[in-house]
Scaffold this motif. Structure first.
Motif, PDB file in Angstrom:
ATOM      1  N   UNK A 222       0.848  -1.186   0.000  1.00 36.67           N
ATOM      2  CA  UNK A 222       0.000   0.000   0.000  1.00 36.67           C
ATOM      3  C   UNK A 222       0.887   1.240   0.000  1.00 36.67           C
ATOM      4  N   UNK A 223       0.571   2.209  -0.869  1.00 37.17           N
ATOM      5  CA  UNK A 223       1.395   3.408  -0.946  1.00 37.17           C
ATOM      6  C   UNK A 223       1.267   4.217   0.332  1.00 37.17           C
ATOM      7  N   UNK A 224       2.395   4.564   0.922  1.00 36.40           N
ATOM      8  CA  UNK A 224       2.433   5.392   2.122  1.00 36.40           C
ATOM      9  C   UNK A 224       3.507   6.448   1.907  1.00 36.40           C
ATOM     10  N   UNK A 225       3.108   7.703   1.890  1.00 37.97           N
ATOM     11  CA  UNK A 225       4.048   8.787   1.583  1.00 37.97           C
ATOM     12  C   UNK A 225       5.195   8.855   2.587  1.00 37.97           C
ATOM     13  N   UNK A 226       4.916   8.493   3.845  1.00 39.40           N
ATOM     14  CA  UNK A 226       5.976   8.529   4.860  1.00 39.40           C
ATOM     15  C   UNK A 226       7.052   7.497   4.545  1.00 39.40           C
ATOM     16  N   UNK A 227       6.619   6.294   4.122  1.00 37.57           N
ATOM     17  CA  UNK A 227       7.569   5.246   3.792  1.00 37.57           C
ATOM     18  C   UNK A 227       8.370   5.619   2.546  1.00 37.57           C
ATOM     19  N   UNK A 228       7.686   6.168   1.537  1.00 40.82           N
ATOM     20  CA  UNK A 228       8.369   6.532   0.294  1.00 40.82           C
ATOM     21  C   UNK A 228       9.398   7.639   0.536  1.00 40.82           C
ATOM     22  N   UNK A 229       9.027   8.621   1.357  1.00 47.57           N
ATOM     23  CA  UNK A 229       9.981   9.687   1.670  1.00 47.57           C
ATOM     24  C   UNK A 229      11.199   9.116   2.385  1.00 47.57           C
ATOM     25  N   UNK A 230      10.968   8.214   3.319  1.00 52.53           N
ATOM     26  CA  UNK A 230      12.075   7.612   4.066  1.00 52.53           C
ATOM     27  C   UNK A 230      13.015   6.864   3.133  1.00 52.53           C
ATOM     28  N   UNK A 231      12.436   6.078   2.232  1.00 54.16           N
ATOM     29  CA  UNK A 231      13.270   5.332   1.282  1.00 54.16           C
ATOM     30  C   UNK A 231      14.027   6.278   0.350  1.00 54.16           C
ATOM     31  N   UNK A 232      13.337   7.329  -0.103  1.00 54.28           N
ATOM     32  CA  UNK A 232      13.993   8.301  -0.983  1.00 54.28           C
ATOM     33  C   UNK A 232      15.192   8.930  -0.291  1.00 54.28           C
ATOM     34  N   UNK A 233      15.034   9.280   0.971  1.00 49.35           N
ATOM     35  CA  UNK A 233      16.136   9.892   1.720  1.00 49.35           C
ATOM     36  C   UNK A 233      17.342   8.959   1.783  1.00 49.35           C
ATOM     37  N   UNK A 234      17.080   7.695   2.060  1.00 51.00           N
ATOM     38  CA  UNK A 234      18.174   6.741   2.197  1.00 51.00           C
ATOM     39  C   UNK A 234      18.907   6.550   0.876  1.00 51.00           C
ATOM     40  N   UNK A 235      18.163   6.363  -0.218  1.00 51.45           N
ATOM     41  CA  UNK A 235      18.823   6.164  -1.510  1.00 51.45           C
ATOM     42  C   UNK A 235      19.560   7.417  -1.964  1.00 51.45           C
TER      43      UNK A 235
END
Length: 332
Positions: A222-235
């Motif tokens: 399920x799309x979750x903006x908090x999770x996507x932002x966290x992953x984006x930061x790490x990459x």
């Protein structure tokens, strides 16, 4: 090797009444006995407190506390608060659904005691899923940063036994802003400050990572903006660190993941994550690839007015970044 140093085991817990007992039993079974175990509750609504009362009443080495509001909700805040309470000279963060091999603490402590320079000992483990298990990936001969960036070694929170003095020296803790990838983020920051001679690796499999249906990877459907932002930061952090080291192949690999998240954010109208990615990319790669960064920005502007084929565009930009970086060399 004889030693009386206290090892502080810190475990965040949220609604773990059904399974935390097995974890605590594995700690009770340790051959090394001079430990304290601090379980930090992150707002449980089940009977975790009752389970913990039983263990605390039976053995004073167990402590059960609640995360205060001074730390943000989530496992990261609980881990950081537990570190504040810890009294030991050594620190072992652990998870509430994993298990320790009986000799875990003793084996890693002995290695640290034998090396005055070392600040952290990293072990391997077993991944257990339903009725099967396998050794965790380990490529400990590889550069530590590369192990983390490529996930060529499956290093997890339970893998690490720290000298507390090392953590204090480098102000290491968990980022409470993140909702996903906290282990990777922590390990990346560790790779930035640790010297190779301060690392000890052992291929002994000293813990069991229990992969369950509520593991983090199961929640990504399920799309979750908090999770996507966290992953984006790490990459994006990996892109930045790889560029600084001149590791072009790691920049390319992580950029593909960043682009995947970027177009997923566009598709789900997650403007905050999309804007964050554009800003970071402009800062990290804008000088070398200004046209590429501008094109990504134009796509976001057009998407506001015209529905775009995000999957097709994602593949186009992933291919383009691979082409741009194929013959490019960053200066170390």
């Amino acid at each position: 090797m004889k030693n009386n140093a206290v090892i502080s085991i810190i475990i965040p817990a949220y609604n773990r009444a059904r399974i935390i007992g097995k974890t605590l039993d594995s700690i009770l079974a340790q051959t090394y006995k001079n430990w304290e175990c601090i379980v930090v509750d992150d707002g449980s609504t089940d009977t975790t407190a009752l389970v913990m009362k039983k263990y605390c009443d039976t053995d004073p080495r167990f402590r059960y506390v609640s995360r205060p509001d001074t730390h943000k909700p989530g496992g990261n805040g609980a881990r950081n608060y537990g570190l504040k309470l810890a009294k030991g000279a050594y620190v072992q963060w652990f998870d509430s659904d994993d298990l320790m091999h009986p000799n875990k603490l003793q084996a890693q402590l002995d290695l640290l005691l034998a090396d005055e320079v070392a600040g952290v000992c990293i072990c391997s483990g077993q991944k257990v899923e339903k009725e099967t298990s396998r050794p965790l990936r380990k490529n400990f001969e590889e550069d530590f940063f590369t192990q983390i960036a490529l996930n060529s070694s499956e290093i997890m929170t339970p893998s690490l036994l720290f000298k507390r003095s090392f953590l204090v020296k480098h102000s290491l803790g968990f980022d409470e802003e993140l909702y996903r990838g906290q282990e990777t983020d922590f390990l990346l920051r560790l790779s930035q400050v640790v010297h190779r001679k301060e690392l000890i690796f052992t291929e002994e499999e000293l813990f069991y990572y229990i992969f369950t249906t509520d593991s983090k990877s199961k929640k990504d459907e399920v799309y979750d903006s908090r999770f996507k932002w966290s992953r984006a930061k790490i990459y994006l952090d990996i892109v930045t660190m790889s560029k600084e080291r001149g590791y072009t192949h790691l920049v390319a690999k992580s950029m593909k993941r960043v682009i995947r998240i970027y177009f997923s954010a566009l598709k789900h109208k997650d403007d905050a994550t999309g804007s964050y990615i554009l800003k970071r990319l402009q800062h990290v790669l804008g000088k070398e690839f200004p046209v590429f960064c501008r094109q990504l920005k134009w796509v976001a502007m057009l998407q506001k007015f015209i529905p775009l084929p995000t999957l097709k565009l994602r593949k186009h930009f992933q291919k383009k970044v691979s082409s741009l970086l194929s013959d490019f060399a960053f200066k170390e």
